[in-house]
Scaffold this active site. Structure first.
Site, PDB file in Angstrom:
ATOM      1  N   HIS A   1       0.840  -1.195   0.000  1.00 47.78           N
ATOM      2  CA  HIS A   1       0.000   0.000   0.000  1.00 47.78           C
ATOM      3  C   HIS A   1       0.881   1.253   0.000  1.00 47.78           C
ATOM      4  O   HIS A   1       2.102   1.154   0.160  1.00 47.78           O
ATOM      5  CB  HIS A   1      -0.943   0.006   1.216  1.00 47.78           C
ATOM      6  CG  HIS A   1      -0.253  -0.076   2.533  1.00 47.78           C
ATOM      7  ND1 HIS A   1      -0.260  -1.207   3.315  1.00 47.78           N
ATOM      8  CD2 HIS A   1       0.499   0.825   3.193  1.00 47.78           C
ATOM      9  CE1 HIS A   1       0.441  -0.988   4.409  1.00 47.78           C
ATOM     10  NE2 HIS A   1       0.915   0.242   4.354  1.00 47.78           N
TER      11      HIS A   1
HETATM   12  C1  T46 Z   1       4.332   0.111   6.522  1.00 49.20           C
HETATM   13  C2  T46 Z   1       4.646  -1.170   7.160  1.00 49.20           C
HETATM   14  C3  T46 Z   1       6.067  -1.222   7.601  1.00 49.20           C
HETATM   15  C4  T46 Z   1      -3.768  -0.551  13.496  1.00 49.20           C
HETATM   16  O1  T46 Z   1      -4.880  -0.737  14.003  1.00 49.20           O
HETATM   17  N1  T46 Z   1      -2.950   0.440  13.961  1.00 49.20           N
HETATM   18  C5  T46 Z   1      -1.719   0.684  13.436  1.00 49.20           C
HETATM   19  O2  T46 Z   1      -1.008   1.602  13.898  1.00 49.20           O
HETATM   20  C6  T46 Z   1      -1.271  -0.130  12.335  1.00 49.20           C
HETATM   21  C7  T46 Z   1       0.097   0.099  11.689  1.00 49.20           C
HETATM   22  C8  T46 Z   1      -2.104  -1.103  11.876  1.00 49.20           C
HETATM   23  N2  T46 Z   1      -3.323  -1.321  12.451  1.00 49.20           N
HETATM   24  C9  T46 Z   1      -4.175  -2.394  11.919  1.00 49.20           C
HETATM   25  C10 T46 Z   1      -4.777  -2.059  10.562  1.00 49.20           C
HETATM   26  C11 T46 Z   1      -4.870  -3.397   9.866  1.00 49.20           C
HETATM   27  O3  T46 Z   1      -6.090  -4.005  10.219  1.00 49.20           O
HETATM   28  O4  T46 Z   1      -3.395  -3.568  11.731  1.00 49.20           O
HETATM   29  C12 T46 Z   1      -3.738  -4.221  10.512  1.00 49.20           C
HETATM   30  C13 T46 Z   1      -2.520  -4.333   9.595  1.00 49.20           C
HETATM   31  O5  T46 Z   1      -2.073  -3.007   9.301  1.00 49.20           O
HETATM   32  P1  T46 Z   1      -1.237  -2.642   7.974  1.00 49.20           P
HETATM   33  O6  T46 Z   1      -1.955  -3.111   6.769  1.00 49.20           O
HETATM   34  O7  T46 Z   1      -0.903  -1.203   8.066  1.00 49.20           O
HETATM   35  O8  T46 Z   1       0.078  -3.523   8.198  1.00 49.20           O
HETATM   36  P2  T46 Z   1       1.400  -3.657   7.356  1.00 49.20           P
HETATM   37  O9  T46 Z   1       2.372  -4.343   8.223  1.00 49.20           O
HETATM   38  O10 T46 Z   1       1.101  -4.274   6.042  1.00 49.20           O
HETATM   39  O11 T46 Z   1       1.937  -2.169   7.056  1.00 49.20           O
HETATM   40  C14 T46 Z   1       2.473  -1.347   8.087  1.00 49.20           C
HETATM   41  C15 T46 Z   1       2.255   0.135   7.749  1.00 49.20           C
HETATM   42  O12 T46 Z   1       0.906   0.465   7.588  1.00 49.20           O
HETATM   43  C16 T46 Z   1       2.966   0.505   6.493  1.00 49.20           C
HETATM   44  O13 T46 Z   1       2.831   1.873   6.230  1.00 49.20           O
HETATM   45  O14 T46 Z   1       5.173   0.741   5.894  1.00 49.20           O
HETATM   46  O15 T46 Z   1       3.841  -1.506   8.269  1.00 49.20           O
END
Ligand code: T46
Length: 133
Positions: free
Chosen positions: A48
């Site tokens: 993303h």
């Molecule tokens: C990036 C990489 C390194 C939350 O509720 N709070 C939060 O602060 C975060 C980061 C996530 N979430 C929830 C939202 C989703 O339901 O956790 C789930 C997975 O989140 P996300 O799709 O953001 O996870 P990653 O690991 O794919 O991505 C994250 C960052 O969003 C992204 O910007 O660079 O970690």
């Protein structure tokens, strides 16, 4: 590509090292810290872009690859040193992969979590940056 390797200030001696991140290490006010851990080696994270969020990724332990795209170029950065972080500006597509066993990715972020800031579809990302750069 709007990314940058950031040298993290540290104090090193024979008894071990300490890395220190204060607000002046990143070009934004720190609003959130989170970390990825226990990531299977076959897993991919990210996939993303963010409309406004800026982040610094720090490999606290182990290693992983960050694939970055801005609609023109693609770059892969391997993070494997706890004193070298990766700043990623907004409007940059990222995918994280090849996590080593025990890898921990700490993320320092410029905003609190909001799903509205995410672009999770690559074609929508390409459309978005055409009109918002
Ligand atoms: C990036 C990489 C390194 C939350 O509720 N709070 C939060 O602060 C975060 C980061 C996530 N979430 C929830 C939202 C989703 O339901 O956790 C789930 C997975 O989140 P996300 O799709 O953001 O996870 P990653 O690991 O794919 O991505 C994250 C960052 O969003 C992204 O910007 O660079 O970690």
């Amino acid at each position: 590509m709007d990314i940058q390797i950031v040298e993290i200030p540290n104090v090193k001696n024979a008894n071990g090292n300490i890395g220190i991140i204060e607000n002046d290490v990143v070009p934004f006010d720190i609003k959130r810290v989170y970390y990825l851990y226990d990531v299977p080696s076959s897993a991919k994270r990210g996939g993303h872009a963010h409309k406004n969020l800026q982040q610094l990724l720090v490999p606290l332990s182990g290693s992983f690859d960050v694939v970055l795209k801005d609609g023109l170029d693609e770059v892969t950065v391997t993070l494997n040193k706890p004193d070298k972080g990766l700043f990623i500006n907004s409007n940059t597509w990222r995918e994280l992969e090849n996590f080593s066993s025990g890898a921990v990715c700490m993320v320092i972020a410029s905003q609190e979590y909001t799903e509205e800031d995410y672009i999770r579809d690559y074609d929508q990302f390409l459309e978005y940056i055409k009109t918002n750069k």
